[in-house]
Design a protein around this motif. Structure first.
Motif, PDB file in Angstrom:
ATOM      1  N   ASN A  55       0.862  -1.177   0.000  1.00 20.53           N
ATOM      2  CA  ASN A  55       0.000   0.000   0.000  1.00 20.53           C
ATOM      3  C   ASN A  55       0.901   1.230   0.000  1.00 20.53           C
ATOM      4  OD1 ASN A  55      -1.341   2.274   1.663  1.00 20.53           O
ATOM      5  ND2 ASN A  55      -3.085   0.986   1.148  1.00 20.53           N
ATOM      6  N   TYR A  56       0.718   2.133  -0.979  1.00 17.48           N
ATOM      7  CA  TYR A  56       1.627   3.267  -1.159  1.00 17.48           C
ATOM      8  C   TYR A  56       0.875   4.600  -1.132  1.00 17.48           C
ATOM      9  CZ  TYR A  56       5.019  -0.173  -2.940  1.00 17.48           C
ATOM     10  OH  TYR A  56       5.860  -1.251  -3.086  1.00 17.48           O
ATOM     11  N   THR A  57       1.553   5.606  -0.603  1.00 15.91           N
ATOM     12  CA  THR A  57       1.115   6.982  -0.745  1.00 15.91           C
ATOM     13  C   THR A  57       2.211   7.749  -1.481  1.00 15.91           C
ATOM     14  OG1 THR A  57      -0.196   6.920   1.281  1.00 15.91           O
ATOM     15  CG2 THR A  57       0.418   9.083   0.449  1.00 15.91           C
ATOM     16  N   PHE A  58       1.832   8.403  -2.571  1.00 19.58           N
ATOM     17  CA  PHE A  58       2.770   9.189  -3.373  1.00 19.58           C
ATOM     18  C   PHE A  58       2.618  10.655  -2.971  1.00 19.58           C
ATOM     19  CE2 PHE A  58       4.242  10.757  -7.704  1.00 19.58           C
ATOM     20  CZ  PHE A  58       5.559  10.353  -7.520  1.00 19.58           C
ATOM     21  N   TRP A  59       3.502  11.090  -2.069  1.00 18.47           N
ATOM     22  CA  TRP A  59       3.456  12.456  -1.564  1.00 18.47           C
ATOM     23  C   TRP A  59       4.111  13.401  -2.573  1.00 18.47           C
ATOM     24  CZ3 TRP A  59       1.142  13.757   3.082  1.00 18.47           C
ATOM     25  CH2 TRP A  59       0.842  12.714   3.945  1.00 18.47           C
ATOM     26  N   VAL A  60       3.462  14.508  -2.865  1.00 18.51           N
ATOM     27  CA  VAL A  60       4.013  15.527  -3.762  1.00 18.51           C
ATOM     28  C   VAL A  60       4.125  16.826  -2.968  1.00 18.51           C
ATOM     29  CG1 VAL A  60       3.719  16.769  -5.929  1.00 18.51           C
ATOM     30  CG2 VAL A  60       2.947  14.397  -5.741  1.00 18.51           C
ATOM     31  N   TYR A  61       5.310  17.450  -3.004  1.00 15.27           N
ATOM     32  CA  TYR A  61       5.578  18.650  -2.214  1.00 15.27           C
ATOM     33  C   TYR A  61       6.556  19.544  -2.971  1.00 15.27           C
ATOM     34  CZ  TYR A  61      10.015  16.338  -1.027  1.00 15.27           C
ATOM     35  OH  TYR A  61      11.244  15.742  -1.089  1.00 15.27           O
ATOM     36  N   THR A  62       6.837  20.703  -2.437  1.00 10.67           N
ATOM     37  CA  THR A  62       7.843  21.603  -3.005  1.00 10.67           C
ATOM     38  C   THR A  62       8.973  21.799  -2.006  1.00 10.67           C
ATOM     39  OG1 THR A  62       6.588  23.521  -2.207  1.00 10.67           O
ATOM     40  CG2 THR A  62       6.236  22.845  -4.495  1.00 10.67           C
ATOM     41  N   ASP A  63      10.205  21.909  -2.523  1.00 10.61           N
ATOM     42  CA  ASP A  63      11.365  22.121  -1.653  1.00 10.61           C
ATOM     43  C   ASP A  63      11.603  23.606  -1.417  1.00 10.61           C
ATOM     44  OD1 ASP A  63      12.492  23.074  -3.986  1.00 10.61           O
ATOM     45  OD2 ASP A  63      13.835  21.361  -4.266  1.00 10.61           O
ATOM     46  N   GLN A  64      12.734  23.932  -0.803  1.00  4.71           N
ATOM     47  CA  GLN A  64      13.045  25.342  -0.488  1.00  4.71           C
ATOM     48  C   GLN A  64      13.155  26.205  -1.736  1.00  4.71           C
ATOM     49  OE1 GLN A  64      14.564  22.666   0.669  1.00  4.71           O
ATOM     50  NE2 GLN A  64      14.922  22.798   2.901  1.00  4.71           N
ATOM     51  N   ASP A  65      13.449  25.579  -2.878  1.00  5.34           N
ATOM     52  CA  ASP A  65      13.575  26.320  -4.145  1.00  5.34           C
ATOM     53  C   ASP A  65      12.291  26.279  -4.963  1.00  5.34           C
ATOM     54  OD1 ASP A  65      16.287  26.871  -3.569  1.00  5.34           O
ATOM     55  OD2 ASP A  65      16.864  24.892  -4.347  1.00  5.34           O
ATOM     56  N   LYS A  66      11.191  25.868  -4.345  1.00  3.54           N
ATOM     57  CA  LYS A  66       9.877  25.814  -4.989  1.00  3.54           C
ATOM     58  C   LYS A  66       9.805  24.784  -6.113  1.00  3.54           C
ATOM     59  CE  LYS A  66       8.577  29.221  -2.359  1.00  3.54           C
ATOM     60  NZ  LYS A  66       7.707  28.960  -1.189  1.00  3.54           N
ATOM     61  N   GLN A  67      10.729  23.827  -6.084  1.00  2.43           N
ATOM     62  CA  GLN A  67      10.719  22.771  -7.085  1.00  2.43           C
ATOM     63  C   GLN A  67       9.810  21.633  -6.609  1.00  2.43           C
ATOM     64  OE1 GLN A  67      12.392  23.032 -10.153  1.00  2.43           O
ATOM     65  NE2 GLN A  67      12.576  25.122  -9.335  1.00  2.43           N
ATOM     66  N   VAL A  68       9.009  21.092  -7.539  1.00  6.32           N
ATOM     67  CA  VAL A  68       8.093  20.018  -7.180  1.00  6.32           C
ATOM     68  C   VAL A  68       8.873  18.712  -6.997  1.00  6.32           C
ATOM     69  CG1 VAL A  68       6.087  18.667  -7.901  1.00  6.32           C
ATOM     70  CG2 VAL A  68       6.198  21.110  -8.410  1.00  6.32           C
ATOM     71  N   LYS A  69       8.699  18.107  -5.840  1.00  2.00           N
ATOM     72  CA  LYS A  69       9.379  16.862  -5.502  1.00  2.00           C
ATOM     73  C   LYS A  69       8.344  15.809  -5.098  1.00  2.00           C
ATOM     74  CE  LYS A  69      13.569  18.612  -5.885  1.00  2.00           C
ATOM     75  NZ  LYS A  69      14.560  18.129  -6.875  1.00  2.00           N
ATOM     76  N   SER A  76       6.802  20.835   5.156  1.00  2.00           N
ATOM     77  CA  SER A  76       6.863  22.294   5.217  1.00  2.00           C
ATOM     78  C   SER A  76       8.282  22.717   4.877  1.00  2.00           C
ATOM     79  CB  SER A  76       6.481  22.794   6.613  1.00  2.00           C
ATOM     80  OG  SER A  76       6.595  24.199   6.677  1.00  2.00           O
ATOM     81  N   SER A  77       8.457  23.319   3.725  1.00  2.00           N
ATOM     82  CA  SER A  77       9.807  23.637   3.244  1.00  2.00           C
ATOM     83  C   SER A  77      10.523  24.663   4.118  1.00  2.00           C
ATOM     84  CB  SER A  77       9.737  24.152   1.802  1.00  2.00           C
ATOM     85  OG  SER A  77       8.936  25.319   1.721  1.00  2.00           O
ATOM     86  N   GLN A  78       9.808  25.379   4.970  1.00  2.00           N
ATOM     87  CA  GLN A  78      10.420  26.386   5.835  1.00  2.00           C
ATOM     88  C   GLN A  78      10.887  25.793   7.168  1.00  2.00           C
ATOM     89  OE1 GLN A  78      10.820  29.401   4.356  1.00  2.00           O
ATOM     90  NE2 GLN A  78       9.812  28.337   2.649  1.00  2.00           N
TER      91      GLN A  78
END
Length: 584
Positions: free
Chosen positions: A399-413, A455-457
């Motif tokens: 069972n997987y969750t694919f988390w999508v977020y942005t890093d400190q440089d606003k790049q989608v990871k 939270s990238s901050q």
């Protein structure tokens, strides 16, 4: 005079025969019995005995199939072998009749029938008086069927029934990634001797939040059963509700068998060893496999209620989960969902030609079931723009969750997290940094949490309870301690609490701190509103609608993440908790 001459060969054969006969008259002191278990294959018929009683001994067509074992009743040291129930051909493990038993074909006579008799023998003291049940069964090549044995409480329920014949399905679901399930209502009116709430009514099968599984499995009267319905495979906490919405407890687990007589909710030990009502009705969490076939049966069962000084046995209707076929192993299918933590974006997950619905910020999509193996997970914006594409290896049964977020440089990871839904939890102290298998336990009723930081901050986030104490056992590197952006803990991935947590503190909280490797828990992030354990109750009206208190929490596997910007004040951007419940 003539003489007959006997050939030498015949004479020697005669002498050998005489000597052999004489030898056979001697006692053979070296003869021993072979007590090894017979492991011959026994081919099953389409008939199965489902034993919901205490009866553990079985006679078929006049022959004993179980061991009728009574332990020695003498004092002194008794060899362990004399205390161990011997196996039999039909019950090789311990010689006792268990809960389900496929009747072998060889026991049926030419007319297709077999005569059975069940009874009970105690292995602790001696033979205990019990109700013997004698009945006939008939094989049917075209229609598999179960004989449900119900002899537990003949004097304790009204209109008791020894046995009920019920047809059973062994055909696979029409959709290979689904399972089949039905409800069988064998509830009874409990005798007035026991002061318990009345659960003898029409019953319905629902998910953990009270949502009906199907109209076909709702409103099932006593002594009847529903048709099978197909449900996507996965990990579920099915519940059984009465006509007016009260929950029926599950039976068979000693640890959870302590109930409040008037609500059937679990009792637990509170401060000063007093009895506290948890507000929760026991229902196990279980993975239902693709291709599986299941029956949830409700019947009178043993429970216990306590007076704070004495434990009193009682009878109440409870449910069990019965596998109608040998449960298949899932090596083919896997599940994956999208979790969106990108501020201001609505996202779509595309995998193997399937697309999730548009998933808003701070929410997760429903699971997509795909064939295991290498797959490309593609994340699109609401307008169809590809934001991220990643090839991953998905394992069968996972069972997987694919988390999508942005890093400190606003790049989608992205972060692909495998969720542990098996009910295992870490219980070690973590003081020496060890993480052995003996530091874990497994349960069918669990409250497991994985903490994450998106939270990238915030370079590090530590999660604590309302007292500022981390949930982790290992305060150096345990779950929820110094969680870094987009990184999963591996030593202690989950923290857990027991259902009895409410006895000492009632409702509890989750709080977030800005921490550092040498500073735990760190500075409390006041701008992140603490998360109440009551938020883990999916549908509060499931309790309030029947006049019950809302419990402090509900069991399951949860991901609890900090998302957003702690320096922003707008509701659309500010830091907050995001919760995903992975069990349904």
């Amino acid at each position: 005079m003539k003489y007959s001459i006997i050939p030498i060969r015949s004479f020697l054969l005669f002498i050998f025969t005489v000597l052999l006969a004489a030898a056979c008259k001697k006692d053979n002191a070296d003869y021993t019995y072979d007590y090894r278990r017979i492991t011959d294959a026994v081919k099953s018929s389409n008939v199965r005995l489902v034993n919901l009683s205490k009866n553990n001994q079985l006679i078929a067509n006049g022959d004993s199939l179980t061991n009728f074992f009574v332990p020695p009743q003498r004092s002194g040291n008794i060899p362990p072998g004399e205390l161990t129930p011997p196996g039999t051909r039909y019950f090789p493990k311990d010689g006792f009749l268990g809960q389900t038993w496929p009747v072998p074909q060889g026991l049926f006579r030419k007319d297709g029938k077999a005569d059975l008799k069940t009874t009970f023998i105690s292995t602790i003291t001696n033979i205990v008086p019990s109700r013997e049940v004698t009945f006939s069964i008939k094989d049917n090549d075209e229609q598999p069927k179960d004989y449900y044995l119900l002899v537990n409480h003949q004097s304790l329920v009204q209109n008791p029934t020894d046995l009920l014949e019920v047809p059973r399905s062994i055909t696979a679901p029409s959709k290979p990634d689904h399972f089949k399930i039905r409800i069988l209502n064998l509830s009874r009116k409990i005798a007035p001797t026991y002061t318990v709430e009345d659960l003898f009514t029409k019953l319905s099968l629902v998910y953990a939040d009270g949502t009906p599984v199907s109209t076909a499995t709702s409103g099932i009267a006593s002594n009847t059963w529903s048709e099978y319905v197909e449900v996507p495979y996965g990990t579920y906490q099915f519940k059984v509700l009465t006509d007016d919405g009260r929950q029926v407890p599950a039976a068979g687990q000693t640890y959870y068998n302590y109930i409040d007589r008037f609500t059937s909710t679990m009792q637990m030990t509170g401060p000063g060893f007093s009895t506290v009502n948890s507000g929760l009705t026991y229902a196990p969490i279980r993975t239902f496999q693709p291709g599986g076939v299941y029956t949830i049966v409700i019947h009178p069962a043993d429970f216990i209620w306590t007076t704070n000084t004495d434990d009193v046995k009682t009878i109440q209707n409870g449910f069990r989960i019965i596998s109608d076929v040998s449960e298949p192993q899932n090596v083919t299918y896997t599940q994956v969902q999208l979790a969106n933590t990108v501020i201001g974006q609505d996202l779509v997950l595309k995998v193997k030609g399937q697309s999730s619905p548009v998933t808003a910020y701070g929410t997760a999509s429903e699971y997509k079931r795909v064939v295991a193996g290498k797959q490309v997970l593609e994340v699109l914006s609401k307008t169809g723009q590809t934001l991220l594409s990643k090839e991953v290896e998905l394992l069968g049964g996972q069972n997987y969750t694919f988390w999508v977020y942005t890093d400190q440089d606003k790049q989608v990871k992205s972060l692909l997290a495998a969720n542990n839904l098996a009910g295992t939890s870490y219980i070690g102290s973590g003081k020496d940094g060890t993480n052995s298998t003996i530091d874990r336990y497994q349960s069918e009723y669990y409250f497991n949490f994985r903490f994450l930081n998106f939270s990238s901050q915030l370079p590090y986030v530590t999660f604590t309870n309302g007292d500022g104490l981390p949930y982790a056992k290992n305060l150096a590197n345990g779950s929820g301690v110094n969680e870094q952006l987009g990184i999963l803990k591996t030593d202690e991935p989950y923290a857990s609490v027991l259902y009895g947590t409410t006895a000492s503190g009632g409702y509890y909280q989750f709080m977030a701190y800005s921490s550092a490797p040498a500073r735990v828990p760190g500075d409390w992030l006041k701008q992140i509103t603490p998360l109440s354990s009551e938020s883990l109750v999916a549908n509060k009206s499931l309790y309030t609608a029947v006049g019950r208190k809302v419990p402090a929490h509900e069991p399951g596997v949860y991901s609890i993440a900090v998302i957003g910007d702690p320096d922003k004040n707008s509701s659309a951007e500010k830091a907050k908790f995001m919760v995903i419940k992975h069990t349904k």
